[in-house]
Structure formats: C-alpha cells, structure tokens
Design a protein around this motif. Structure first.
Motif, PDB file in Angstrom:
ATOM      1  N   PHE A  32     -68.873  10.201  34.130  1.00  4.99           N
ATOM      2  CA  PHE A  32     -69.494   8.976  33.625  1.00  4.99           C
ATOM      3  C   PHE A  32     -70.979   9.192  33.350  1.00  4.99           C
ATOM      4  CE2 PHE A  32     -71.765   4.971  34.331  1.00  4.99           C
ATOM      5  CZ  PHE A  32     -71.137   4.159  33.402  1.00  4.99           C
ATOM      6  N   LEU A  33     -71.642   9.901  34.255  1.00  5.55           N
ATOM      7  CA  LEU A  33     -73.078  10.141  34.120  1.00  5.55           C
ATOM      8  C   LEU A  33     -73.378  11.024  32.908  1.00  5.55           C
ATOM      9  CD1 LEU A  33     -75.842   9.670  35.535  1.00  5.55           C
ATOM     10  CD2 LEU A  33     -75.461  11.836  36.731  1.00  5.55           C
ATOM     11  N   PHE A  34     -72.648  12.151  32.797  1.00  2.00           N
ATOM     12  CA  PHE A  34     -72.945  13.122  31.743  1.00  2.00           C
ATOM     13  C   PHE A  34     -72.446  12.682  30.363  1.00  2.00           C
ATOM     14  CE2 PHE A  34     -73.087  16.976  34.848  1.00  2.00           C
ATOM     15  CZ  PHE A  34     -74.303  16.511  35.330  1.00  2.00           C
ATOM     16  N   VAL A  35     -71.247  12.101  30.330  1.00  2.92           N
ATOM     17  CA  VAL A  35     -70.636  11.774  29.042  1.00  2.92           C
ATOM     18  C   VAL A  35     -71.075  10.401  28.538  1.00  2.92           C
ATOM     19  CG1 VAL A  35     -68.441  11.410  27.837  1.00  2.92           C
ATOM     20  CG2 VAL A  35     -68.646  13.243  29.518  1.00  2.92           C
ATOM     21  N   THR A  36     -71.049   9.401  29.424  1.00  2.00           N
ATOM     22  CA  THR A  36     -71.343   8.024  28.991  1.00  2.00           C
ATOM     23  C   THR A  36     -72.832   7.703  29.032  1.00  2.00           C
ATOM     24  OG1 THR A  36     -69.181   7.344  29.848  1.00  2.00           O
ATOM     25  CG2 THR A  36     -70.780   5.602  29.384  1.00  2.00           C
ATOM     26  N   VAL A  37     -73.502   8.049  30.139  1.00  2.00           N
ATOM     27  CA  VAL A  37     -74.917   7.685  30.291  1.00  2.00           C
ATOM     28  C   VAL A  37     -75.830   8.632  29.512  1.00  2.00           C
ATOM     29  CG1 VAL A  37     -76.804   7.337  31.930  1.00  2.00           C
ATOM     30  CG2 VAL A  37     -74.471   6.647  32.542  1.00  2.00           C
ATOM     31  N   PHE A  38     -75.672   9.945  29.749  1.00  6.85           N
ATOM     32  CA  PHE A  38     -76.543  10.925  29.093  1.00  6.85           C
ATOM     33  C   PHE A  38     -76.049  11.323  27.695  1.00  6.85           C
ATOM     34  CE2 PHE A  38     -77.892  12.610  33.520  1.00  6.85           C
ATOM     35  CZ  PHE A  38     -78.768  11.530  33.660  1.00  6.85           C
ATOM     36  N   ASN A  39     -74.807  10.906  27.356  1.00  8.44           N
ATOM     37  CA  ASN A  39     -74.246  11.157  26.018  1.00  8.44           C
ATOM     38  C   ASN A  39     -74.266  12.646  25.652  1.00  8.44           C
ATOM     39  OD1 ASN A  39     -73.002  10.223  23.685  1.00  8.44           O
ATOM     40  ND2 ASN A  39     -74.942  10.015  22.569  1.00  8.44           N
ATOM     41  N   LEU A  40     -73.796  13.487  26.585  1.00  7.24           N
ATOM     42  CA  LEU A  40     -73.799  14.929  26.363  1.00  7.24           C
ATOM     43  C   LEU A  40     -72.536  15.429  25.671  1.00  7.24           C
ATOM     44  CD1 LEU A  40     -75.301  16.173  29.774  1.00  7.24           C
ATOM     45  CD2 LEU A  40     -76.474  15.880  27.575  1.00  7.24           C
ATOM     46  N   GLY A  41     -71.590  14.543  25.395  1.00  8.55           N
ATOM     47  CA  GLY A  41     -70.390  14.924  24.671  1.00  8.55           C
ATOM     48  C   GLY A  41     -69.481  15.849  25.472  1.00  8.55           C
ATOM     49  N   THR A  42     -68.784  16.739  24.755  1.00  6.56           N
ATOM     50  CA  THR A  42     -67.861  17.657  25.440  1.00  6.56           C
ATOM     51  C   THR A  42     -68.603  18.662  26.309  1.00  6.56           C
ATOM     52  OG1 THR A  42     -67.838  19.087  23.481  1.00  6.56           O
ATOM     53  CG2 THR A  42     -66.083  17.448  23.663  1.00  6.56           C
ATOM     54  N   ALA A  43     -69.866  18.936  25.978  1.00  8.00           N
ATOM     55  CA  ALA A  43     -70.672  19.835  26.826  1.00  8.00           C
ATOM     56  C   ALA A  43     -70.876  19.202  28.204  1.00  8.00           C
ATOM     57  CB  ALA A  43     -72.012  20.123  26.166  1.00  8.00           C
ATOM     58  N   GLY A  44     -71.069  17.875  28.235  1.00  6.80           N
ATOM     59  CA  GLY A  44     -71.197  17.176  29.511  1.00  6.80           C
ATOM     60  C   GLY A  44     -69.905  17.193  30.293  1.00  6.80           C
ATOM     61  N   ALA A  45     -68.768  17.041  29.578  1.00  6.71           N
ATOM     62  CA  ALA A  45     -67.467  17.111  30.243  1.00  6.71           C
ATOM     63  C   ALA A  45     -67.237  18.491  30.834  1.00  6.71           C
ATOM     64  CB  ALA A  45     -66.351  16.770  29.251  1.00  6.71           C
ATOM     65  N   ALA A  46     -67.631  19.547  30.113  1.00  5.45           N
ATOM     66  CA  ALA A  46     -67.492  20.920  30.611  1.00  5.45           C
ATOM     67  C   ALA A  46     -68.371  21.144  31.838  1.00  5.45           C
ATOM     68  CB  ALA A  46     -67.856  21.914  29.516  1.00  5.45           C
ATOM     69  N   LEU A  47     -69.597  20.619  31.801  1.00  8.73           N
ATOM     70  CA  LEU A  47     -70.513  20.770  32.940  1.00  8.73           C
ATOM     71  C   LEU A  47     -69.949  20.067  34.176  1.00  8.73           C
ATOM     72  CD1 LEU A  47     -73.209  21.766  34.035  1.00  8.73           C
ATOM     73  CD2 LEU A  47     -74.280  19.680  33.139  1.00  8.73           C
ATOM     74  N   ALA A  48     -69.422  18.866  33.998  1.00  3.43           N
ATOM     75  CA  ALA A  48     -68.817  18.138  35.116  1.00  3.43           C
ATOM     76  C   ALA A  48     -67.621  18.906  35.667  1.00  3.43           C
ATOM     77  CB  ALA A  48     -68.390  16.741  34.665  1.00  3.43           C
ATOM     78  N   TYR A  49     -66.817  19.474  34.771  1.00  2.00           N
ATOM     79  CA  TYR A  49     -65.637  20.265  35.163  1.00  2.00           C
ATOM     80  C   TYR A  49     -66.045  21.466  36.016  1.00  2.00           C
ATOM     81  CZ  TYR A  49     -60.901  22.160  34.386  1.00  2.00           C
ATOM     82  OH  TYR A  49     -59.621  22.624  34.539  1.00  2.00           O
ATOM     83  N   ASN A  50     -67.106  22.153  35.608  1.00  2.00           N
ATOM     84  CA  ASN A  50     -67.590  23.315  36.353  1.00  2.00           C
ATOM     85  C   ASN A  50     -68.129  22.923  37.733  1.00  2.00           C
ATOM     86  OD1 ASN A  50     -67.030  25.086  34.219  1.00  2.00           O
ATOM     87  ND2 ASN A  50     -69.035  24.782  33.295  1.00  2.00           N
ATOM     88  N   ILE A  51     -68.902  21.846  37.764  1.00  2.00           N
ATOM     89  CA  ILE A  51     -69.493  21.405  39.035  1.00  2.00           C
ATOM     90  C   ILE A  51     -68.399  21.015  40.031  1.00  2.00           C
ATOM     91  CG2 ILE A  51     -70.865  19.572  40.118  1.00  2.00           C
ATOM     92  CD1 ILE A  51     -72.616  19.562  37.601  1.00  2.00           C
ATOM     93  N   SER A  52     -67.417  20.267  39.570  1.00  2.00           N
ATOM     94  CA  SER A  52     -66.335  19.836  40.460  1.00  2.00           C
ATOM     95  C   SER A  52     -65.530  21.029  40.967  1.00  2.00           C
ATOM     96  CB  SER A  52     -65.416  18.856  39.721  1.00  2.00           C
ATOM     97  OG  SER A  52     -66.123  17.704  39.310  1.00  2.00           O
ATOM     98  N   ALA A  53     -65.254  21.990  40.082  1.00  2.00           N
ATOM     99  CA  ALA A  53     -64.480  23.165  40.481  1.00  2.00           C
ATOM    100  C   ALA A  53     -65.216  23.984  41.533  1.00  2.00           C
ATOM    101  CB  ALA A  53     -64.185  24.027  39.253  1.00  2.00           C
ATOM    102  N   TRP A  54     -66.488  24.211  41.313  1.00  2.00           N
ATOM    103  CA  TRP A  54     -67.264  24.969  42.306  1.00  2.00           C
ATOM    104  C   TRP A  54     -67.480  24.169  43.583  1.00  2.00           C
ATOM    105  CZ3 TRP A  54     -68.278  29.829  43.121  1.00  2.00           C
ATOM    106  CH2 TRP A  54     -68.154  30.738  42.062  1.00  2.00           C
ATOM    107  N   GLY A  55     -67.533  22.839  43.472  1.00  2.00           N
ATOM    108  CA  GLY A  55     -67.651  22.010  44.674  1.00  2.00           C
ATOM    109  C   GLY A  55     -66.446  22.177  45.580  1.00  2.00           C
ATOM    110  N   ILE A  56     -65.248  22.233  44.985  1.00  2.00           N
ATOM    111  CA  ILE A  56     -64.032  22.452  45.769  1.00  2.00           C
ATOM    112  C   ILE A  56     -64.070  23.822  46.439  1.00  2.00           C
ATOM    113  CG2 ILE A  56     -61.534  22.785  45.610  1.00  2.00           C
ATOM    114  CD1 ILE A  56     -61.518  20.725  43.342  1.00  2.00           C
ATOM    115  N   SER A  57     -64.413  24.853  45.674  1.00  2.00           N
ATOM    116  CA  SER A  57     -64.428  26.215  46.213  1.00  2.00           C
ATOM    117  C   SER A  57     -65.445  26.370  47.338  1.00  2.00           C
ATOM    118  CB  SER A  57     -64.747  27.221  45.097  1.00  2.00           C
ATOM    119  OG  SER A  57     -63.756  27.190  44.100  1.00  2.00           O
ATOM    120  N   ILE A  58     -66.649  25.853  47.123  1.00  2.00           N
ATOM    121  CA  ILE A  58     -67.704  25.962  48.141  1.00  2.00           C
ATOM    122  C   ILE A  58     -67.334  25.158  49.381  1.00  2.00           C
ATOM    123  CG2 ILE A  58     -70.113  25.377  48.661  1.00  2.00           C
ATOM    124  CD1 ILE A  58     -70.741  26.005  45.710  1.00  2.00           C
ATOM    125  N   GLY A  59     -66.771  23.960  49.179  1.00  2.00           N
ATOM    126  CA  GLY A  59     -66.369  23.141  50.319  1.00  2.00           C
ATOM    127  C   GLY A  59     -65.328  23.832  51.184  1.00  2.00           C
TER     128      GLY A  59
END
Length: 497
Positions: free
Chosen positions: A212-239
């Motif tokens: 919501f933050l990257f795509v809707t608020v900051f309007n980063l498009g698919t690049a924002g969706a990719a960034l969110a995808y990467n952050i969530s994936a690494w968050g799971i691995s690190i956790g």
C-alpha cells in the motif's frame, strides 16, 4: 510416565485417562480395533500438530503472491498480466526447484533428530544454505533473460518486456530462498512449526502494508511491488534464521567446517529432490500450455484454470500433510522405530483419503455454482461444470499422492520417485492426454483425463512400493546415511550462542 506409556507391555490397551506419548520405544503390534483406534488418536495428534501450522504458513506465503498480483492489477491490465506471468512462470520455476533442493533436509534433519543427533541439524542446514546459494547463480539467467524467454513462449511483446523487468527486480527474493527453505526444514524436523505460522502471518500483514505504501502512496508502480516482494521475502528468511540461532541451542552450535564435508553426496540428494518435485510442477504447467492450443483456448484455458485454482487451495492443506508425514517418517526411522513409521503412513493415508472423498463430493454437489466465484460468463460456468467430475477425481487422487511423496522424502527415496514421475507423467500421462485431446477431439477433457491417468498410475506404483517396503531395512539405511554425512566431530568456527 506410567507402564503403558513406556511400552513395557507387549500390546496396546484401552486408552487411559491421561495422554500417552511414545518416545523411547517402537509401537507394539496392533491386535484389535481398540489398539487401532488408540494408535490413530496418538498419530492424529502428532500429524496435525505439525501439518496445521505448516499449511497456515503456506497459505500466508500464497497470500503474499496473491496480494502482489492484486496491487499490480490496480495499476493496470498490462501490469497485472506482467506481474502474474513473472511470478507464475519465472519465480514459480525457481521456487519449485529451490524447494525441491531443500527437501533433502527433510530426510537428513528428520532422521538425525529422530536418532537424537540434534547437533547435526545445524551442520545440515548450513550445507543446504551453501548449495542453494550457489544454485541461485545458475538460475540467474532465467531472470535476466526472462523477456526473450517469455516472447519465445508466445507472450505479447509489451507484457513480456514488463514481466522481464519485474523478474530482474525480484532477483533478491530468489536469493532469500537459499536461507528461507533450509531454516524452514530445520525447524520442521524438530516439529517447531508454530513459529513458522507466526512469521508467515506477520510477513503477510507487513507485506500488505508495504505494498500500500509503495504502490498506492508513493506511486512506484511495479517497481514498488517488486521492492515490497523482496523486503517481505527477506523478512521471512531473517526472522527464521534469528529464531534458529537464538532459540534452537541444541540444533545450532555455530558455523562448522562439517558443512563442507561430503558436499557432492548432499548435492546429489538435493538434485534428486528438486527433480522429483519439479517433474510434478512442470507436468501441470504443461497441461495448461497444451490446453492453450485448442480450438477455443479462451474457454478451455479459463475453465481449466478455475478448476486448477480450486484444486490448488485443497493442495495447500496437503502440502502441510506432505511435510508432516515426511517429518514423522524421518523422525521414526532415525529413532529406529520401523513399526511407528509404518503405522504413521497408514493413519495419514486413511485420513487424507477421507478428506479427498469429502472434497470430491462437495465439488460434485456444487458443480453448477462454484464457478460464480471466478466469472459471470455463462459459457465459462458451463465449461467448468462440465469439468467438475474430473476435478473431483483429481482432488481425490491428490489427497493420497502428496502423502506418498512425503513418505518418499522422509525415507530418502527421491531418486526413485523422480524416475517414476518421469515415466508416469511424461511417457504415459502427457502423450495419452495429447492423443485424447487433439487426435480424438475430446478437447480439454481429454487432456485432463490423460493427466489423471498419469497421476493414478504414479499413485498405484508408489502405494505398491510402500506396501512392500521393509521398514527395518529403511532404519538401517537411515543410520548409514547419518554415519556417512554426519560422522565426525562438530568443529565450531564461531559459536553464536
């Protein structure tokens, strides 16, 4: 524990008022219905305490992909198609291969934990992380050249271009799997699965917020969706890794040189695991491709996709059962409990079969209505209703097949199952489906019937193998495997505890 719980008697008795746990000895033989009922109660508790959290974790991970698609869909139709293709073709290919590679840990960690050699789990996990990390570099060309690959598969140029860009942007997510899957299998082998469910839920909720933050608020498009995808994936691995290092003192003893011992043997088992799983994933992907070349591909692909989506939701539950029976079998073989391993398989197959029968009946009872969830088109709904009986049969078969595959992983039979999958799916199922669908003009139903025949043959062969399995011999092989890949002193480079 009392005398019954320590198995000092030669047979099971009526269930006592307090719960009994079997740890030190193998199950005694079952002589009557009361014995079988009590054994089923014990095994059901053990199975679902593992399968439930794993299935929930899988559901949360599935939700991360779904919400990424949903937010991309609000950007535009081309963006939705591009992100969906990137995640379902490129990322799904690497996901399946990496998950298959990591499944070798289900065999080794489960058997080591069952044998009480818990300190080897950390060594095995490190070894798998190294192998999967190197594997990521071999998969990189798939991401870098995604655009020409997708164009070669017939995708429209604008969709292929954007999907290729998105694929390059989610490369960090692929590398996160090199730590996600090994730590996940490490925890599953010890039945520490509740933490996986909590991390999965937290990651899903955070992922929605970041999207919501990257795509809707900051309007980063698919690049924002990719960034969110990467952050969530690494968050799971690190956790998961933090939990392993800080809370699993028995299994994690720090970095060890033993992680590099007998690396080639470990690689071979990992590759066999990957091939076994990928042959199944590619099989279903090929069915969709074949359907897309029929005379009316829109209705054919659409109706089949709806049915596969419904089948996929049932499949999430059975992926949890698959992992759970793998843990149960590997633990019991490592503990030198052949009868317990055998009884675990029987109880799980019977329960899964009942679930499959229930799902099949539910689909047949609602065959004219359930497609309304996905489409308003009357033609599409009729096409789905015509396929409902095949969907019911598939759901019934898929209730048993994942259980048997889990048994194969728990026993270390990955290479054998890979050959069986290759024969049943690609020498029998696909050619037969092609014959029925194209030559005999049965269309999508003919293709699906061929798929069912391949799956049915594979299930029969694996059931026969399990029926004829010498579980005492499997215990000996598990012991030999641990001596080969775990022997020696655990040399600690740095203790992080």
């Amino acid at each position: 524990m009392d005398g019954v719980s320590r198995l000092e008697t030669a047979e099971l008795h009526h269930a006592p008022t307090t719960r009994i746990e079997f740890h030190e000895e193998d199950y005694p033989p079952v002589h009557n219905f009361q014995d079988a009922k009590y054994l089923c109660f014990i095994e059901s508790n053990k199975l679902w305490s593992i399968a439930g959290p794993i299935a929930f974790n899988i559901l949360c991970n599935y939700g991360i992909n779904s919400f990424t698609n949903i937010f991309a869909g609000h950007i535009g139709d081309v963006e939705l198609s591009s992100v969906a293709i990137s995640l379902s073709v490129i990322a799904n290919f690497s996901f399946g291969f990496m998950l298959g590679m990591a499944s070798a840990l289900e065999t080794l960690c489960g058997q080591a934990f069952g044998a009480g050699q818990t300190e080897l789990l950390g060594v095995y996990m490190q070894r798998s992380c190294i192998i999967l990390f190197v594997t990521c570099f071999f998969l990189l060309p798939l991401y870098i050249f995604a655009t020409p690959i997708l164009k070669l598969l017939g995708q429209r140029d604008d969709i292929a271009e954007l999907a290729g860009t998105f694929s390059i942007q989610v490369i960090p997510q692929m590398f996160s799997l090199a730590f996600n899957f090994p730590s996940q299998k490490f925890l599953q082998a010890q039945s520490k699965v509740a933490i996986l469910a909590w991390i999965g839920l937290a990651a899903l909720l955070i992922h929605i917020g970041i999207l919501f933050l990257f795509v809707t608020v900051f309007n980063l498009g698919t690049a924002g969706a990719a960034l969110a995808y990467n952050i969530s994936a690494w968050g799971i691995s690190i956790g998961q890794m933090i939990y392993v290092v800080r809370c699993c003192k028995d299994g994690w003893k720090g970095l060890s040189w033993l992680a590099f011992k007998d690396m080639w043997g470990f690689v071979r088992l990992s590759i066999a695991s990957a091939v076994m799983l990928c042959l199944e994933i590619w099989y279903f992907m090929t069915i969709i491709v074949l359907t897309g070349h029929l005379d009316d591909p829109v209705i054919a692909v659409g109706s089949l996709s709806i049915c596969m989506n419904i089948n996929g939701w049932e499949g999430m539950l059975f992926l949890g059962i698959n992992a759970a029976i793998s843990v149960r079998v590997s633990n019991e073989l490592g503990s030198a409990h052949p009868r317990a391993a055998k009884y675990s398989v029987i109880v799980t197959v019977v329960q899964s079969l009942f679930i499959g029968i229930f799902c099949a009946i539910l689909i047949l009872a609602t065959k004219d209505d359930f497609a309304v969830i996905f489409t308003d088109s009357q033609a599409m709904r009729k096409a789905v209703a015509d396929l409902a009986h095949l969907l019911g049969i598939t759901m019934l078969l898929n209730s048993v097949q994942p259980v048997i595959s889990g048994v194969a992983v728990g026993g270390g039979w990955q290479a054998l199952v890979a050959y069986i999958n290759l024969f049943c799916y690609y020498i029998v199922g696909l050619p037969f489906g092609f014959l029925l669908g194209y030559k005999l003009k049965y269309g999508v139903q003919g293709i699906w019937i061929g798929m069912i025949c391949g799956t049915f043959l594979q299930t029969l062969i694996l059931l026969y193998i399990i029926y004829t399995t010498n579980w005492n011999k499997e215990v000996e092989q598990a012991s030999e495997r641990m001596r080969k890949w775990g022997a020696g002193r655990t040399e600690v480079l740095s203790n992080t505890t």
